[in-house]
Structures are given as C-alpha cells and as structure tokens.
Design a protein around this motif. Structure first.
Motif, PDB file in Angstrom:
ATOM      1  N   ASP A 432       0.830  -1.203   0.000  1.00 45.21           N
ATOM      2  CA  ASP A 432       0.000   0.000   0.000  1.00 45.21           C
ATOM      3  C   ASP A 432       0.870   1.261   0.000  1.00 45.21           C
ATOM      4  O   ASP A 432       0.569   2.239  -0.702  1.00 45.21           O
ATOM      5  CB  ASP A 432      -0.912   0.005   1.229  1.00 45.21           C
ATOM      6  CG  ASP A 432      -1.999  -1.061   1.154  1.00 45.21           C
ATOM      7  OD1 ASP A 432      -2.313  -1.489   0.038  1.00 45.21           O
ATOM      8  OD2 ASP A 432      -2.502  -1.471   2.216  1.00 45.21           O
ATOM      9  N   ASP A 433       1.946   1.233   0.776  1.00 42.09           N
ATOM     10  CA  ASP A 433       2.844   2.383   0.848  1.00 42.09           C
ATOM     11  C   ASP A 433       3.526   2.609  -0.495  1.00 42.09           C
ATOM     12  O   ASP A 433       3.673   3.749  -0.956  1.00 42.09           O
ATOM     13  CB  ASP A 433       3.892   2.151   1.940  1.00 42.09           C
ATOM     14  CG  ASP A 433       4.747   3.395   2.173  1.00 42.09           C
ATOM     15  OD1 ASP A 433       4.184   4.422   2.603  1.00 42.09           O
ATOM     16  OD2 ASP A 433       5.963   3.339   1.905  1.00 42.09           O
ATOM     17  N   TRP A 434       3.917   1.529  -1.129  1.00 44.64           N
ATOM     18  CA  TRP A 434       4.566   1.602  -2.430  1.00 44.64           C
ATOM     19  C   TRP A 434       3.615   2.211  -3.463  1.00 44.64           C
ATOM     20  O   TRP A 434       3.997   3.044  -4.274  1.00 44.64           O
ATOM     21  CB  TRP A 434       4.987   0.189  -2.843  1.00 44.64           C
ATOM     22  CG  TRP A 434       5.975   0.126  -3.971  1.00 44.64           C
ATOM     23  CD1 TRP A 434       6.582   1.166  -4.604  1.00 44.64           C
ATOM     24  CD2 TRP A 434       6.472  -1.061  -4.598  1.00 44.64           C
ATOM     25  NE1 TRP A 434       7.428   0.704  -5.589  1.00 44.64           N
ATOM     26  CE2 TRP A 434       7.376  -0.654  -5.603  1.00 44.64           C
ATOM     27  CE3 TRP A 434       6.237  -2.414  -4.411  1.00 44.64           C
ATOM     28  CZ2 TRP A 434       8.035  -1.575  -6.410  1.00 44.64           C
ATOM     29  CZ3 TRP A 434       6.902  -3.328  -5.214  1.00 44.64           C
ATOM     30  CH2 TRP A 434       7.795  -2.909  -6.198  1.00 44.64           C
ATOM     31  N   LYS A 435       2.351   1.773  -3.396  1.00 46.37           N
ATOM     32  CA  LYS A 435       1.349   2.275  -4.341  1.00 46.37           C
ATOM     33  C   LYS A 435       1.125   3.763  -4.165  1.00 46.37           C
ATOM     34  O   LYS A 435       1.080   4.524  -5.141  1.00 46.37           O
ATOM     35  CB  LYS A 435       0.046   1.509  -4.155  1.00 46.37           C
ATOM     36  CG  LYS A 435      -1.037   1.894  -5.158  1.00 46.37           C
ATOM     37  CD  LYS A 435      -2.273   1.022  -4.968  1.00 46.37           C
ATOM     38  CE  LYS A 435      -3.354   1.376  -5.971  1.00 46.37           C
ATOM     39  NZ  LYS A 435      -4.562   0.520  -5.795  1.00 46.37           N
ATOM     40  N   SER A 436       1.017   4.201  -2.924  1.00 43.99           N
ATOM     41  CA  SER A 436       0.803   5.629  -2.674  1.00 43.99           C
ATOM     42  C   SER A 436       2.055   6.439  -2.981  1.00 43.99           C
ATOM     43  O   SER A 436       1.985   7.603  -3.376  1.00 43.99           O
ATOM     44  CB  SER A 436       0.376   5.843  -1.216  1.00 43.99           C
ATOM     45  OG  SER A 436       1.397   5.410  -0.325  1.00 43.99           O
ATOM     46  N   PHE A 437       3.209   5.821  -2.831  1.00 43.19           N
ATOM     47  CA  PHE A 437       4.485   6.514  -3.040  1.00 43.19           C
ATOM     48  C   PHE A 437       4.800   6.667  -4.530  1.00 43.19           C
ATOM     49  O   PHE A 437       5.236   7.722  -4.988  1.00 43.19           O
ATOM     50  CB  PHE A 437       5.589   5.732  -2.337  1.00 43.19           C
ATOM     51  CG  PHE A 437       6.935   6.392  -2.378  1.00 43.19           C
ATOM     52  CD1 PHE A 437       7.169   7.583  -1.704  1.00 43.19           C
ATOM     53  CD2 PHE A 437       7.983   5.818  -3.088  1.00 43.19           C
ATOM     54  CE1 PHE A 437       8.414   8.190  -1.739  1.00 43.19           C
ATOM     55  CE2 PHE A 437       9.226   6.416  -3.129  1.00 43.19           C
ATOM     56  CZ  PHE A 437       9.448   7.601  -2.452  1.00 43.19           C
ATOM     57  N   GLN A 438       4.558   5.584  -5.310  1.00 44.64           N
ATOM     58  CA  GLN A 438       4.919   5.578  -6.719  1.00 44.64           C
ATOM     59  C   GLN A 438       3.736   5.866  -7.639  1.00 44.64           C
ATOM     60  O   GLN A 438       3.927   6.301  -8.767  1.00 44.64           O
ATOM     61  CB  GLN A 438       5.515   4.209  -7.095  1.00 44.64           C
ATOM     62  CG  GLN A 438       6.798   3.855  -6.364  1.00 44.64           C
ATOM     63  CD  GLN A 438       8.007   4.581  -6.930  1.00 44.64           C
ATOM     64  OE1 GLN A 438       7.923   5.218  -7.969  1.00 44.64           O
ATOM     65  NE2 GLN A 438       9.126   4.476  -6.242  1.00 44.64           N
ATOM     66  N   SER A 440      -0.222   4.006  -8.855  1.00 44.15           N
ATOM     67  CA  SER A 440      -0.652   2.665  -9.260  1.00 44.15           C
ATOM     68  C   SER A 440      -0.068   2.240 -10.607  1.00 44.15           C
ATOM     69  O   SER A 440       0.318   1.092 -10.792  1.00 44.15           O
ATOM     70  CB  SER A 440      -2.178   2.595  -9.309  1.00 44.15           C
ATOM     71  OG  SER A 440      -2.701   3.586 -10.182  1.00 44.15           O
ATOM     72  N   LYS A 441       0.027   3.175 -11.570  1.00 47.33           N
ATOM     73  CA  LYS A 441       0.566   2.818 -12.886  1.00 47.33           C
ATOM     74  C   LYS A 441       2.045   2.469 -12.801  1.00 47.33           C
ATOM     75  O   LYS A 441       2.504   1.491 -13.377  1.00 47.33           O
ATOM     76  CB  LYS A 441       0.348   3.960 -13.876  1.00 47.33           C
ATOM     77  CG  LYS A 441      -1.099   4.144 -14.298  1.00 47.33           C
ATOM     78  CD  LYS A 441      -1.225   5.210 -15.381  1.00 47.33           C
ATOM     79  CE  LYS A 441      -2.667   5.340 -15.834  1.00 47.33           C
ATOM     80  NZ  LYS A 441      -2.815   6.391 -16.893  1.00 47.33           N
ATOM     81  N   ALA A 442       2.791   3.280 -12.053  1.00 53.01           N
ATOM     82  CA  ALA A 442       4.226   3.020 -11.904  1.00 53.01           C
ATOM     83  C   ALA A 442       4.450   1.713 -11.159  1.00 53.01           C
ATOM     84  O   ALA A 442       5.326   0.920 -11.518  1.00 53.01           O
ATOM     85  CB  ALA A 442       4.898   4.173 -11.168  1.00 53.01           C
ATOM     86  N   MET A 443       3.652   1.466 -10.117  1.00 56.55           N
ATOM     87  CA  MET A 443       3.809   0.230  -9.365  1.00 56.55           C
ATOM     88  C   MET A 443       3.464  -0.975 -10.228  1.00 56.55           C
ATOM     89  O   MET A 443       4.109  -2.021 -10.130  1.00 56.55           O
ATOM     90  CB  MET A 443       2.920   0.247  -8.123  1.00 56.55           C
ATOM     91  CG  MET A 443       3.234  -0.898  -7.164  1.00 56.55           C
ATOM     92  SD  MET A 443       2.122  -0.974  -5.754  1.00 56.55           S
ATOM     93  CE  MET A 443       0.639  -1.582  -6.549  1.00 56.55           C
ATOM     94  N   ASN A 444       2.471  -0.838 -11.073  1.00 53.82           N
ATOM     95  CA  ASN A 444       2.105  -1.941 -11.966  1.00 53.82           C
ATOM     96  C   ASN A 444       3.266  -2.301 -12.882  1.00 53.82           C
ATOM     97  O   ASN A 444       3.534  -3.483 -13.132  1.00 53.82           O
ATOM     98  CB  ASN A 444       0.877  -1.554 -12.792  1.00 53.82           C
ATOM     99  CG  ASN A 444       0.351  -2.722 -13.610  1.00 53.82           C
ATOM    100  OD1 ASN A 444      -0.111  -3.723 -13.079  1.00 53.82           O
ATOM    101  ND2 ASN A 444       0.439  -2.585 -14.927  1.00 53.82           N
TER     102      ASN A 444
END
Length: 466
Positions: A432-438, A440-444
């Motif tokens: 969740d932290d990664w998603k908010s930090f990067q 959703s598109k970047a995390m994908n």
C-alpha cells in the motif's frame, strides 16, 4: 554454458546475431585409423582441440562484443571493482572513485544450500552472510523471501482475472523461471506466450524495490545503487539483463549483477572469511523504509511459503482461488504424482464431486514438453501450471553448491516456519505504501512485465530427445 539450464543451452544464446568473424579454433575432423586429427585454417595438424569460454571471449567468432560485456558484467569481477572503489573512497585515496551504495539480495534457495554446507540453520546462515557482506562494505542486505509475497499475491490476482474472463489464457503458466521463459519465447511463440504470467519473479520485484523504492526513500539516484542478487540458477544472470529491466534514462538496471550460490562462496574465499568466528548480523527489511515503519516489528523473521522450494505458486494460488471463486477454504494442498515426482496435480472438487479447478506442477523439460504439447493441441485440462526448468525445482538449481544431498537441502528449507502472503502484514502494508508513493501505474510496471515471440532457428530442437 554447461551450467545453464537445458532450456537456454538448446535454444542457442546467439541465435539473434551473425558471427562477427571466423572462429580461431574452427576445426575439420578427419579419421586416420582409430586416431582423430584436427586441422586448423593454416593446415597445421594437432591432437584433440579443447575450447573453453575464455577462448570464445578472446575470439568473438560466434560471441558478440555486447554478449561478452554481458557475461563479464554478471560475474565476480565487477563486484570486486565496486567494493574496491568504495574502499578507496572511504580511505581518502588519491584515486578518483565513485562511491556507490551496494545492496545484496539473497534467495532462500542459496541460503539453504550454504546452510547445509556449513551445518547452520537457515536463520544463522543468513546472519553469517549478512555479517560477512557488511564487513566487506555492503550497505544493505535483503532476502527475496519478502519480495516473493508480492509475486504470489499478484500471480493469484492475475489468475482470478484470467479464470473469470477466460480469453484463451488458461492454463496460466507461472513465469518465475527464466530458463523456461527463454525456451518459450524462442521456440513456442504465439502458442505459449499468451499463457505466461506477466508477474515478475521475486528476483526482479526485489530489483524494483531496490532501485525505485529504496533509492527514493534514502534519497539517492538509482544509478548510484549497485544491486547484486545471489541466486541458485545461472539462468537468472540472463533474466537480469533483459532489456525490459533496464532504465535507459538513468542508465540503470534493476539488478546489476547476479551471482550464483557457488560464486558467493568464492567471494567468501576471496576475502578469507572465517564464518565460525563471525557473529551474525541483522538482515534489512524493506518495510523498515515504509512511511509507517515505526508500527512494524523490527525483528526480521524468515518465513517460507508452503508448496516447496520453488516458491509455492501452485499451492498459494489454488488456496487463494478456491476462496475467491467458490468460497471454499483449502487448508492443505495435496499434490498427486502422475508421470513422475516432478509432474504432479491437484484437483479442487465440490461436495458432489465436480472438478472446479485443476492445478499442476511440471518441473524439467520432459514434463514441460508434455504440458506445451497439450496446450498446442487444445487438450490441456489444467487451469494453472507451476513450471520450472530444473528437475526438483529451484533448490536443485545449476548454481547451487555441488555434491550436496538434495534431500538434506529440501529438509533444511522445510524446517522454516511457513506463512501465507496474506498474513504477512508488513508486506501488505508496504504494498500500500509503495502504491501511494509511486502511483498505481508506476507500481504496476514494477510488478509486471511482458514477453514476446523470438522464434528463430529450431532445427536443433527438432532433434532433441526429451
């Protein structure tokens, strides 16, 4: 090349290029009685000629300069160079050196192989490895068990989507094995590529975390981070060099160098480490760098995933899918051997005996061929298949320490306590932290990849006896 998996050896690493010059050791063979003689271009006759990798790198007759750079980059030499540069920088040497943050990630398969060799348990061995690496100048040490949680969860979610839409993607084939992926891309083309899971392997998810999450959190450019991953498999060296995992803007790879278990042991020998007198050190955890790190437990525990030493994809995805799709709780997945121990299946059935899901594990290329032929003929009854190139899976990888009892290695791995990725709260919080930090598109992009057909010459493959 002999230590790469069968899939890479038979598909020919150089099938996309033409030879740059004639081989300096090319030979013609003639029989003279019972004696074979070999003549080279100038007409001289010699006894048996032996060619090794050093000859090939010097010659470049069938190995391009780019490939030789690739091979050199995936060896101990650049690791020594980076560590020496950092040492010179810290000692105030007059030599101008660029200080880089060095990060190591260790696979559980490599750790357990070393643990059996040195007669330590898993946790002690990982602590010894961490202590050694920190003593020689490594800044952070992670284990890829943590990243595997992401790989398992995303693979399970991908399967649910595929099963519900069923647009010709079933069976879904897990793509954590680069030997199999290379084989599929180069020889199977449009038949198999659509079936490959797009989720990155734990190796590459760790690379994404190191270069895109950790680098940002510690405030350093990703190109200044040198990431080395220790893996049980030589094929992983080629996986790390795929163009998909290279950032041309920052001239940075997610994984700069892959060392095998054997090479990590050689690194220990180079620095003359005595593990018996080396007190264990703590291993770092990505959740320590999350925004809510204060709420995470600091003690890092090593927890395996059920389903064997190759990641447990079949085990976890079946449990996840049975609950999500049919509301059925499966506490234990019982695999039944069919053709051999490396070809096993598990059926999920309803109370009235109806088969709801068919899952399988296929290790080794004979079993892989069976699955692929069934898919080509539209006769594959499975919904999901966990595939690995090596017989017995990743614990038996080509980069593991030799002359070990595979049973002993497997037993040492099985003694680890197990946990479901859905119970790994620090990993879920980090996701969740990664998603908010990067975003959703970047995390994908950091969690998924794509594959494409690279079919070329397959004359040699037709003659292979599986």
């Amino acid at each position: 090349m002999e230590r790469f998996s069968t899939g890479l050896r038979i598909t020919d690493l150089n099938d996309f290029i033409n030879p740059s010059q004639d081989c300096i050791k090319s030979v013609k063979t003639s029989k003279n009685g019972n004696v074979k003689s070999h003549s080279v271009a100038d007409g001289s006759v010699f006894r048996k000629v032996e060619i090794n990798l050093n000859d090939c790198l010097a010659c470049s007759g069938c190995l391009t300069s780019a490939e030789s750079v690739l091979i050199n980059a995936q060896s101990l030499d650049p690791v020594y160079e980076v560590l020496d540069e950092n040492k010179a920088y810290l000692e105030g040497s007059s030599i101008r050196a660029i200080k880089r943050i060095v990060v190591f990630s260790i696979s559980p398969q490599s750790c357990v192989s070393l643990a059996v060799f040195y007669n330590y348990n898993f946790e002690m061995m990982m602590g010894k490895i961490a202590a050694f690496l920190k003593n020689i100048g490594v800044h952070y040490i992670f284990d890829t068990l943590f990243s595997r949680n992401f790989s398992l969860i995303k693979t399970a979610e991908e399967f649910i989507t595929s099963f519900k839409t069923n647009k010709g993607r079933l069976p879904l084939l897990v793509s954590a094995c680069p030997g199999f992926v290379c084989y599929a891309e180069k020889t199977q083309g449009s038949y198999i590529i659509p079936h490959l899971s797009t989720v990155k392997s734990p190796l590459l998810i760790t690379g994404s975390l190191v270069k895109n999450f950790l680098a940002e959190k510690i405030g350093i450019n990703k190109e200044c981070v040198y990431h080395v991953s220790v893996m049980p498999c030589y094929d992983k060296k080629l996986e790390a060099t795929r163009p998909d995992f290279y950032d041309p803007v920052n001239s940075s790879r997610d994984v700069d160098c892959v060392l095998t278990t054997e090479e990590l042991q050689k690194l220990m020998g180079y620095y003359k480490v005595d593990l018996t007198v080396l007190p264990p050190a703590s291993v770092d955890c990505f959740s320590d760098f999350a925004s809510d790190a204060a709420s995470h437990p600091k003690a890092h525990r090593f927890m395996k995933h059920e389903g064997g030493g190759s990641g447990g994809f079949c085990d976890f995805v079946l449990k996840y899918a049975s609950q999500k799709l049919f509301g059925l709780a499966v506490n234990e997945v019982k695999m039944v051997a069919l053709r051999n121990k490396d070809f096993r299946e598990c059926l999920l059935q309803s109370d009235d005996g109806k088969v709801l899901l068919r899952f399988a594990v296929a290790y080794g290329f004979r079993n892989i061929q069976t699955i692929l032929q069934r898919i080509k003929r539209n006769r594959c009854e499975y919904d999901f298949v966990e595939i690995m190139a090596c017989p017995f899976g990743c614990l038996n990888g080509g980069g593991q320490l030799r002359h070990q009892s595979l049973d002993a290695v497997n037993d040492a791995y099985e003694r680890l306590p197990s946990i479901s990725p859905l119970e790994m709260h620090s990993a879920l919080q980090l996701l969740d932290d990664w998603k908010s930090f990067q975003g959703s598109k970047a995390m994908n992009r950091m969690l998924h990849t794509q594959y494409s057909s690279l079919e070329g010459r397959d004359d040699a493959l037709r003659a292979v006896q599986w």
